[in-house]
Design a protein around this motif. Structure first.
Motif, PDB file in Angstrom:
ATOM      1  N   GLY A  41      16.585  15.699 -46.134  1.00  0.00           N
ATOM      2  CA  GLY A  41      16.765  14.726 -47.471  1.00  0.00           C
ATOM      3  C   GLY A  41      16.135  13.536 -47.286  1.00  0.00           C
ATOM      4  N   LEU A  42      15.692  12.933 -46.069  1.00  0.00           N
ATOM      5  CA  LEU A  42      14.862  11.527 -45.738  1.00  0.00           C
ATOM      6  C   LEU A  42      13.660  12.743 -47.025  1.00  0.00           C
ATOM      7  N   LEU A  43      13.435  13.384 -46.693  1.00  0.00           N
ATOM      8  CA  LEU A  43      11.264  13.717 -46.784  1.00  0.00           C
ATOM      9  C   LEU A  43      11.512  14.027 -48.690  1.00  0.00           C
ATOM     10  N   SER A  44      12.878  14.566 -48.489  1.00  0.00           N
ATOM     11  CA  SER A  44      12.735  15.199 -50.272  1.00  0.00           C
ATOM     12  C   SER A  44      12.851  13.578 -50.978  1.00  0.00           C
ATOM     13  N   VAL A  45      13.660  12.901 -50.585  1.00  0.00           N
ATOM     14  CA  VAL A  45      13.731  10.867 -50.815  1.00  0.00           C
ATOM     15  C   VAL A  45      12.825  10.610 -51.427  1.00  0.00           C
ATOM     16  N   ALA A  46      11.868  10.604 -50.301  1.00  0.00           N
ATOM     17  CA  ALA A  46      10.570  10.177 -50.196  1.00  0.00           C
ATOM     18  C   ALA A  46       9.241  11.114 -51.288  1.00  0.00           C
ATOM     19  N   ILE A  47       9.438  11.927 -51.027  1.00  0.00           N
ATOM     20  CA  ILE A  47       7.988  12.532 -52.172  1.00  0.00           C
ATOM     21  C   ILE A  47       8.207  12.400 -52.977  1.00  0.00           C
ATOM     22  N   ILE A  48      10.017  13.205 -53.651  1.00  0.00           N
ATOM     23  CA  ILE A  48       9.869  12.745 -55.197  1.00  0.00           C
ATOM     24  C   ILE A  48      10.211  11.028 -55.625  1.00  0.00           C
ATOM     25  N   PHE A  49      10.497  10.442 -54.413  1.00  0.00           N
ATOM     26  CA  PHE A  49      10.047   9.135 -55.458  1.00  0.00           C
ATOM     27  C   PHE A  49       8.464   8.916 -55.683  1.00  0.00           C
ATOM     28  N   VAL A  50       7.694   9.669 -54.843  1.00  0.00           N
ATOM     29  CA  VAL A  50       6.385   9.331 -54.594  1.00  0.00           C
ATOM     30  C   VAL A  50       5.313   9.944 -56.018  1.00  0.00           C
ATOM     31  N   SER A  51       7.053  11.146 -56.287  1.00  0.00           N
ATOM     32  CA  SER A  51       5.892  11.660 -57.303  1.00  0.00           C
ATOM     33  C   SER A  51       6.212  10.819 -58.302  1.00  0.00           C
ATOM     34  N   ARG A  52       7.517  10.563 -58.718  1.00  0.00           N
ATOM     35  CA  ARG A  52       7.591   9.604 -59.504  1.00  0.00           C
ATOM     36  C   ARG A  52       6.845   8.619 -60.047  1.00  0.00           C
TER      37      ARG A  52
ATOM     38  N   ASN B  78       6.246  20.040 -62.445  1.00  0.00           N
ATOM     39  CA  ASN B  78       7.059  20.337 -62.878  1.00  0.00           C
ATOM     40  C   ASN B  78       8.498  19.440 -61.820  1.00  0.00           C
ATOM     41  N   THR B  79       9.044  19.041 -62.193  1.00  0.00           N
ATOM     42  CA  THR B  79      10.159  18.166 -61.402  1.00  0.00           C
ATOM     43  C   THR B  79      11.180  19.485 -60.370  1.00  0.00           C
ATOM     44  N   THR B  80      11.291  20.017 -61.604  1.00  0.00           N
ATOM     45  CA  THR B  80      12.791  21.497 -61.287  1.00  0.00           C
ATOM     46  C   THR B  80      11.576  22.300 -59.960  1.00  0.00           C
ATOM     47  N   LEU B  81      10.373  22.617 -60.103  1.00  0.00           N
ATOM     48  CA  LEU B  81       9.886  22.978 -59.194  1.00  0.00           C
ATOM     49  C   LEU B  81       9.992  22.079 -57.626  1.00  0.00           C
ATOM     50  N   ILE B  82       9.619  20.666 -57.852  1.00  0.00           N
ATOM     51  CA  ILE B  82       9.340  20.469 -57.017  1.00  0.00           C
ATOM     52  C   ILE B  82      10.600  20.172 -55.661  1.00  0.00           C
ATOM     53  N   ILE B  83      11.635  19.951 -56.477  1.00  0.00           N
ATOM     54  CA  ILE B  83      13.610  19.952 -56.092  1.00  0.00           C
ATOM     55  C   ILE B  83      13.484  21.821 -55.048  1.00  0.00           C
ATOM     56  N   LEU B  84      13.539  22.523 -56.171  1.00  0.00           N
ATOM     57  CA  LEU B  84      13.174  23.665 -55.608  1.00  0.00           C
ATOM     58  C   LEU B  84      12.322  24.518 -53.775  1.00  0.00           C
ATOM     59  N   CYS B  85      10.767  23.722 -54.049  1.00  0.00           N
ATOM     60  CA  CYS B  85      10.471  24.016 -52.284  1.00  0.00           C
ATOM     61  C   CYS B  85      10.631  22.585 -51.835  1.00  0.00           C
ATOM     62  N   LEU B  86      11.485  21.656 -51.917  1.00  0.00           N
ATOM     63  CA  LEU B  86      11.915  21.339 -51.110  1.00  0.00           C
ATOM     64  C   LEU B  86      13.363  21.862 -50.098  1.00  0.00           C
ATOM     65  N   LEU B  87      13.716  22.435 -51.574  1.00  0.00           N
ATOM     66  CA  LEU B  87      15.708  23.406 -51.047  1.00  0.00           C
ATOM     67  C   LEU B  87      14.909  24.155 -50.556  1.00  0.00           C
ATOM     68  N   GLN B  88      13.821  25.006 -50.418  1.00  0.00           N
ATOM     69  CA  GLN B  88      13.411  25.994 -49.983  1.00  0.00           C
ATOM     70  C   GLN B  88      13.156  26.077 -48.517  1.00  0.00           C
ATOM     71  N   SER B  89      12.220  24.835 -48.496  1.00  0.00           N
ATOM     72  CA  SER B  89      12.164  24.511 -47.111  1.00  0.00           C
ATOM     73  C   SER B  89      12.623  24.051 -46.136  1.00  0.00           C
ATOM     74  N   ILE B  90      13.858  23.741 -46.778  1.00  0.00           N
ATOM     75  CA  ILE B  90      14.582  22.948 -45.599  1.00  0.00           C
ATOM     76  C   ILE B  90      15.315  24.635 -44.766  1.00  0.00           C
ATOM     77  N   ALA B  91      15.469  24.978 -46.300  1.00  0.00           N
ATOM     78  CA  ALA B  91      16.521  26.312 -45.988  1.00  0.00           C
ATOM     79  C   ALA B  91      15.216  27.236 -44.723  1.00  0.00           C
ATOM     80  N   THR B  92      14.149  27.603 -45.167  1.00  0.00           N
ATOM     81  CA  THR B  92      13.576  28.109 -44.614  1.00  0.00           C
ATOM     82  C   THR B  92      14.018  27.639 -43.214  1.00  0.00           C
TER      83      THR B  92
END
Length: 256
Positions: A94-105, A112-126
């Motif tokens: 969760g912390l890494l996701s917030v940091a990456i999304i903040f930096v990307s913005r 694609n923001t959707t792809l970034i979010i999917l990538c982060l969620l899939q990484s956590i699930a993996t």
């Protein structure tokens, strides 16, 4: 907790079958997806998968190594131990996701923001699935572990072919990325349900400190291996374009 009488020959056969099945899917679906996808789409897909491998290592802190060792010192407390590592993985993700999304913005990446979010969620699930897979292996629950190895790949391939062939007309790489990400995320949620349903522990500092004492030294090693194996695709996409990455990845996958 661990079965006293384990058929090691049967267990190894199941693991061998699971490994060969996944390698077989990876090999035999290459010509399928290269026919359905353009070289650019295939390049974007392989670059995306490269980032998944790297981020899963960062998010998971290589805690599966700590889980393996914990079966020596915390054999009777593994349910609570697993709950602790799961909670920590979710928090770090969760912390890494917030940091990456903040930096990307902030930097305004053309992504694609959707792809970034999917990538982060899939990484956590993996990372969650990998930890639980190690837990099952140490318990000699080889049937369940083999199912966990096979099902996500099988389901994602079937859904991806349907999506690319029948549902999408452009940006066909989405048809491979989204079904795979959603499948892995669902299995990650399943892991959380299984872990928390068996433990009332949410976060134990002693367990976490123990796990990190073994996993932290291996993080740089794991990241280095991932970068060495995955950075070529990312660099080709950056220096040339995704189409060139697609051609390179096709040849690379077949040779492997």
């Amino acid at each position: 907790m661990i079965e006293r009488h384990v058929n090691y020959k049967k267990a190894s056969t199941f693991y061998l079958f699971g490994s060969l099945f996944n390698k077989g899917i990876a090999f035999f679906t290459v010509p399928i997806f290269t026919r359905l996808l353009s070289t650019s789409d295939y390049g974007i897909l392989t670059t995306y998968n490269s980032w998944i491998s790297i981020l899963a290592m960062l998010v998971g802190f290589a805690l599966h190594t700590g889980i393996r060792i914990a079966f020596v010192d915390y054999k009777e407390e593994m349910k609570d131990f697993m709950a602790t590592t799961t909670t920590f993985t979710l928090m770090s993700g969760g912390l890494l996701s917030v940091a990456i999304i903040f930096v990307s913005r902030l930097i305004s990446f053309e992504l694609n923001t959707t792809l970034i979010i999917l990538c982060l969620l899939q990484s956590i699930a993996t990372a969650l699935v990998e930890d639980y897979s190690m837990y099952l292996m140490m318990q000699y629950r080889y049937k369940f572990r083999t199912v966990l190895m096979i099902l996500p790949n099988l389901i994602s391939v079937i859904l991806s072919v349907i999506a690319i062939k029948y549902l999408l007309t452009k940006d066909l790489y989405i048809g491979r990325i989204v079904p795979t990400a959603l499948t892995v995320i669902i299995f990650g949620i399943l892991v959380c349900v299984l872990v928390y349903s068996k433990s009332r522990c949410f976060l134990n500092r002693d367990y976490l400190k123990y796990a990190l004492s073994f996993s932290l030294p291996l993080i740089l090693h794991g990241i280095a291996l991932n970068i060495l194996s995955q950075s070529d695709r990312t660099m080709i996409t950056w220096l040339a374009d995704s189409s060139q990455t697609g051609i390179y990845s096709l040849i690379y996958n077949f040779s492997m």
